[in-house]
Design an enzyme around this catalytic site. Structure first.
Site, PDB file in Angstrom:
ATOM      1  N   SER A   1      16.712   0.953  -6.335  1.00 47.25           N
ATOM      2  CA  SER A   1      15.877   0.032  -6.874  1.00 47.25           C
ATOM      3  C   SER A   1      16.569  -0.855  -8.095  1.00 47.25           C
ATOM      4  O   SER A   1      16.024  -1.758  -8.622  1.00 47.25           O
ATOM      5  CB  SER A   1      14.400   0.683  -7.488  1.00 47.25           C
ATOM      6  OG  SER A   1      13.599   0.967  -6.376  1.00 47.25           O
TER       7      SER A   1
ATOM      8  N   GLY B   1      12.386  -0.368  -3.190  1.00 45.36           N
ATOM      9  CA  GLY B   1      13.455  -0.979  -3.344  1.00 45.36           C
ATOM     10  C   GLY B   1      13.498  -1.872  -4.327  1.00 45.36           C
ATOM     11  O   GLY B   1      12.663  -2.033  -5.415  1.00 45.36           O
TER      12      GLY B   1
ATOM     13  N   CYS C   1       6.032   1.615  -4.490  1.00 41.72           N
ATOM     14  CA  CYS C   1       6.758   0.626  -5.296  1.00 41.72           C
ATOM     15  C   CYS C   1       6.841  -0.779  -4.723  1.00 41.72           C
ATOM     16  O   CYS C   1       5.894  -1.472  -4.497  1.00 41.72           O
ATOM     17  CB  CYS C   1       7.996   1.304  -5.647  1.00 41.72           C
ATOM     18  SG  CYS C   1       8.638   0.268  -7.227  1.00 41.72           S
TER      19      CYS C   1
ATOM     20  N   HIS D   1       6.089   6.150  -8.679  1.00 38.87           N
ATOM     21  CA  HIS D   1       6.623   6.957  -7.945  1.00 38.87           C
ATOM     22  C   HIS D   1       6.264   8.230  -7.930  1.00 38.87           C
ATOM     23  O   HIS D   1       6.730   9.239  -8.647  1.00 38.87           O
ATOM     24  CB  HIS D   1       8.473   7.013  -8.424  1.00 38.87           C
ATOM     25  CG  HIS D   1       9.138   5.567  -7.802  1.00 38.87           C
ATOM     26  ND1 HIS D   1       9.821   5.411  -6.890  1.00 38.87           N
ATOM     27  CD2 HIS D   1       9.334   4.599  -8.693  1.00 38.87           C
ATOM     28  CE1 HIS D   1      10.257   4.151  -6.916  1.00 38.87           C
ATOM     29  NE2 HIS D   1       9.803   3.712  -7.988  1.00 38.87           N
TER      30      HIS D   1
ATOM     31  N   GLU E   1       7.256  10.476  -5.689  1.00 37.91           N
ATOM     32  CA  GLU E   1       8.267  11.703  -5.411  1.00 37.91           C
ATOM     33  C   GLU E   1       9.183  11.826  -6.510  1.00 37.91           C
ATOM     34  O   GLU E   1      10.128  12.462  -6.638  1.00 37.91           O
ATOM     35  CB  GLU E   1       9.042  10.851  -4.323  1.00 37.91           C
ATOM     36  CG  GLU E   1      10.255   9.953  -4.878  1.00 37.91           C
ATOM     37  CD  GLU E   1       9.604   8.659  -5.110  1.00 37.91           C
ATOM     38  OE1 GLU E   1      10.377   7.751  -5.725  1.00 37.91           O
ATOM     39  OE2 GLU E   1       8.371   8.384  -4.947  1.00 37.91           O
TER      40      GLU E   1
END
Length: 366
Positions: free
Chosen positions: A47, A221, A248, A333, A335
């Site tokens: 990103s 991204g 995102c 995020h 994760e």
């Protein structure tokens, strides 16, 4: 003696420091990240493609770099800016220094500068174009170049996989559309038993449906979601046919596909300490974020999307769900690696959504 290096901004200001990383001097959009740890994951996050990261934490590199914590195989950022870079890191997992890795991947950096001043400038004036030079006499020429240069528009094309590949699991099958995915998204799905097929961002709805997955995930991204036009018909083509989860950039594309609009933020959200409120439960999660665009909350009024999460710092949209279909997304995020892990439960929610949808389909077809 350390070699001098200069960080130059498009407004004509510059900062003197010393050389870090590569001599492959680049230009890019300068942003700041407020996380205290996780610099390896940050520099390898796709990103950040094309950007120069200013780390607000004063000491970076003190636990080195190891082979296991990369979020992508090849870092694609255009530079880093730090107050102090550790030349002698110490950690039992360390294999290389930060300087070594930057040099290996042709990424320039600068150390010894006032990162607080740079961060304040970005907060006050918004993100700026910036570049590096090792010669003070070249600063004026670089300023002119920065004021004229056009940065790449579609960074997703740079970082998305070119061919599909599989990360094997044993239970549910998930197609992960790669707009610049972080590796920990795949890990979180694999841990939950999901067989993950990673596909290019140009993959069509028909191609995805032909794989007969149990669910589809849109990854994070870089860049402006409005540039990734090919994703809109893909999302519209799969919505309602299989469960869907966006993260995102994937979250932003989900919203755009339903008629919402996005806007460029003044300086974005980048760090590991952003509070987000779940409007359904009232719970506040501390989240990791990395985005320079957001969804216009007013543009959602004419859509079938419902806001589920809001940023407590500025009130921007952080989560959405479809009012009738099995689809949801978050701007942050879940994760996050190395953390925080407050929002890991969203992967469990996605697995539950896929399982329930599969069971309903089985009963309908029985």
């Amino acid at each position: 003696m350390q070699s001098k290096r200069y960080l130059v901004l498009e407004d004509g200001s510059f900062y003197e420091g010393y050389r870090l990383g590569s001599d492959n001097l680049t230009v890019g959009e300068i942003v700041f990240n407020t996380a205290m740890t996780g610099y390896q994951e940050t520099i390898s996050d796709p990103s950040y493609t094309g950007q120069i990261i200013t780390f607000t934490y004063p000491l970076i590199g003190n636990y080195g770099i190891n082979r296991d914590d990369f979020e992508s195989l090849v870092p694609t950022l255009n530079g880093i800016v730090v107050k102090e870079a550790s030349a002698h890191p110490s950690n039992f997992r360390q294999q290389k220094t930060l300087h070594d890795v930057l040099e290996l991947h042709q990424i320039p950096g600068i150390a010894g500068v006032d990162t607080r001043s740079i961060t304040r400038k970005i907060r006050q004036h918004g993100v700026l174009k910036a570049g590096f030079t090792d010669r003070k006499e070249d600063i004026d020429q670089l300023v002119k170049h920065l004021q004229q240069v056009e940065l790449p528009k579609n960074e997703v094309e740079i970082v998305s996989t070119k061919t599909p590949y599989v990360s094997t699991g044993k239970d549910l099958s998930v197609v992960l559309v790669d707009f610049g995915k972080k590796q920990n998204i795949v890990r979180e799905l694999n841990v939950r038993g999901c067989n993950v097929t990673v596909v290019p961002y140009t993959t069509t709805a028909e191609e995805i449906l032909a794989m007969a997955p149990d669910g589809v995930m849109l990854s994070n991204g870089p860049g402006n979601p409005e540039v990734v036009e090919c994703a809109i018909p893909m999302i519209q083509g799969i919505l309602g046919k299989i469960p869907f989860f966006g993260i995102c950039l994937g979250h932003q594309l989900f919203a755009l596909s339903q008629g919402a609009s996005s806007f460029k933020m003044k300086f974005g959200h980048r760090g590991a300490n952003h509070p987000v409120k779940n409007l359904e439960t009232g719970k506040v999660d501390i989240t990791s974020q990395n985005h320079g665009y957001a969804i216009d909350i007013d543009s959602l009024k004419s859509t079938d999307l419902e806001v589920t999460h809001l940023a407590l710092n500025d009130g921007t949209v952080e989560g959405l769900k479809h009012k009738t279909l099995p689809a949801f997304s978050v701007q942050y995020h879940p994760e996050a690696n190395p953390g925080p892990s407050d929002s890991n439960y969203l992967f469990d929610d996605f697995v539950a959504m896929m399982t329930n949808f599969k069971e309903k389909e089985r009963h309908i077809n029985a």
